[in-house]
Design a protein around this motif. Structure first.
Motif, short mmCIF file in Angstrom:
data_model
loop_
_atom_site.label_atom_id
_atom_site.label_comp_id
_atom_site.label_asym_id
_atom_site.label_seq_id
_atom_site.Cartn_x
_atom_site.Cartn_y
_atom_site.Cartn_z
N ARG A 73 1.76 15.78 -10.76
CA ARG A 73 2.61 16.96 -10.91
C ARG A 73 1.73 18.18 -10.94
O ARG A 73 0.94 18.36 -11.85
N GLY A 74 1.85 18.98 -9.90
CA GLY A 74 1.08 20.22 -9.88
C GLY A 74 1.85 21.34 -10.54
O GLY A 74 3.08 21.34 -10.58
N GLY A 75 1.14 22.32 -11.05
CA GLY A 75 1.78 23.45 -11.71
C GLY A 75 2.56 24.31 -10.74
O GLY A 75 3.50 25.01 -11.11
N GLN A 109 0.83 -1.21 0.00
CA GLN A 109 0.00 0.00 0.00
C GLN A 109 0.86 1.26 0.00
O GLN A 109 0.56 2.23 -0.70
N ALA A 110 1.95 1.25 0.78
CA ALA A 110 2.83 2.41 0.83
C ALA A 110 3.51 2.65 -0.52
O ALA A 110 3.65 3.79 -0.96
N ARG A 111 3.90 1.58 -1.20
CA ARG A 111 4.51 1.72 -2.53
C ARG A 111 3.49 2.26 -3.53
O ARG A 111 3.83 3.09 -4.39
N LEU A 154 3.08 5.95 -2.87
CA LEU A 154 4.24 6.67 -3.37
C LEU A 154 4.18 6.81 -4.89
O LEU A 154 4.43 7.89 -5.44
N ALA A 155 3.83 5.73 -5.58
CA ALA A 155 3.73 5.77 -7.05
C ALA A 155 2.66 6.77 -7.49
O ALA A 155 2.86 7.53 -8.45
N PRO A 214 7.51 11.98 2.98
CA PRO A 214 6.79 11.11 3.93
C PRO A 214 6.41 9.75 3.32
O PRO A 214 6.43 8.73 4.02
N TYR A 215 6.11 9.73 2.04
CA TYR A 215 5.76 8.47 1.38
C TYR A 215 6.99 7.56 1.27
O TYR A 215 6.90 6.34 1.47
N LYS A 216 8.14 8.16 0.96
CA LYS A 216 9.39 7.39 0.89
C LYS A 216 9.76 6.83 2.26
O LYS A 216 10.20 5.67 2.38
N GLU A 217 9.60 7.65 3.30
CA GLU A 217 9.91 7.20 4.65
C GLU A 217 9.00 6.05 5.08
O GLU A 217 9.44 5.11 5.74
N SER A 218 7.74 6.11 4.68
CA SER A 218 6.80 5.05 5.00
C SER A 218 7.24 3.73 4.35
O SER A 218 7.23 2.67 4.99
N VAL A 219 7.66 3.81 3.09
CA VAL A 219 8.14 2.60 2.39
C VAL A 219 9.38 2.05 3.10
O VAL A 219 9.49 0.84 3.34
N GLU A 220 10.33 2.93 3.46
CA GLU A 220 11.55 2.49 4.15
C GLU A 220 11.24 1.83 5.49
O GLU A 220 11.82 0.80 5.82
#
Length: 160
Positions: free
Chosen positions: A121-123, A109-111, A114-115, A137-143
Motif C-alpha cells: 500500500r503506497g501513500g 506464481q500469478a497468485r 497478486l498477493a 493486470p495481476y487479477k487478469e493473469s490469474v484468470e
C-alpha cells in the motif's frame, strides 16, 4: 474399305472406354432490351436471347474407375492401425499433462504476485480505484491461467 471401318470402330470403342469424362463449358454474351450485357453458361437461355458464344472449353476429369486404378480411391488412403492410434493418443495425453503442470505452476506464481501486490500500500494510493487499476493486470493473469487450466482439463477428459 474394311480398314476404314475397322479404324472407325476402334476410335469409337476407345473413346467410349476412355478413363476421362469430358464436359464442354460454353460462355455466352447476352444483351437485354435495355442494352445491359450479361454472361451465362445456360445454352437454352442463350438461344432464347440470341446471345453470341464468347468461349468454349473442354473440361476433362478422370472418371471414378481411373481414380481407383491409379490409387486415388478411398481404399488407398493411409490407414492408422489401432496401435498407432493409441500411441498418438498417449503422446497427446503426455503433452497435455505437461502443459497442465506448467499452467498450474504459472497460476501459483500469478497468485503469489497478486498477493504481494495486494499487500503493498503506497501513500499515493488513497483512492481505491488506483489500487484496483494497479492490481487489475495481476487479477487478469490469474484468470487467464485458471481458464487455461480448465481448457486443458476438458481436453484431457475428452481423450479418455
Amino acid at each position: 474399305m474394311h480398314r476404314a471401318w475397322a479404324l472407325a470402330i476402334c476410335v469409337v470403342g476407345l473413346s467410349a472406354m476412355s478413363a476421362h469424362a469430358q464436359q464442354v463449358t460454353e460462355i455466352f454474351k447476352c444483351r437485354n432490351e435495355s442494352g445491359q450485357i450479361t454472361y451465362t453458361n445456360d445454352r437454352r437461355q442463350a438461344e432464347k436471347q440470341k446471345c453470341e458464344l464468347v468461349t468454349s472449353q473442354v473440361n476433362v476429369a478422370p472418371s471414378a474407375a481411373a481414380s481407383k486404378s491409379q490409387g486415388r480411391g478411398p481404399a488407398s488412403f493411409p490407414r492408422e492401425t489401432p496401435r498407432e492410434s493409441a500411441g498418438a493418443r498417449e503422446r497427446q495425453r503426455e503433452i497435455l499433462e505437461q502443459e497442465l503442470a506448467a499452467e498450474q505452476r504459472a497460476l501459483t506464481q500469478a497468485r503469489q504476485a497478486l498477493a504481494e501486490q495486494e499487500a503493498v500500500r503506497g501513500g499515493e494510493e488513497r483512492n481505491y480505484a488506483r489500487v484496483e487499476s494497479r492490481l487489475q493486470p495481476y487479477k487478469e493473469s490469474v484468470e487467464n491461467h485458471q481458464k487455461n487450466i480448465e481448457a486443458l482439463q476438458r481436453e484431457l477428459a475428452n481423450l479418455k
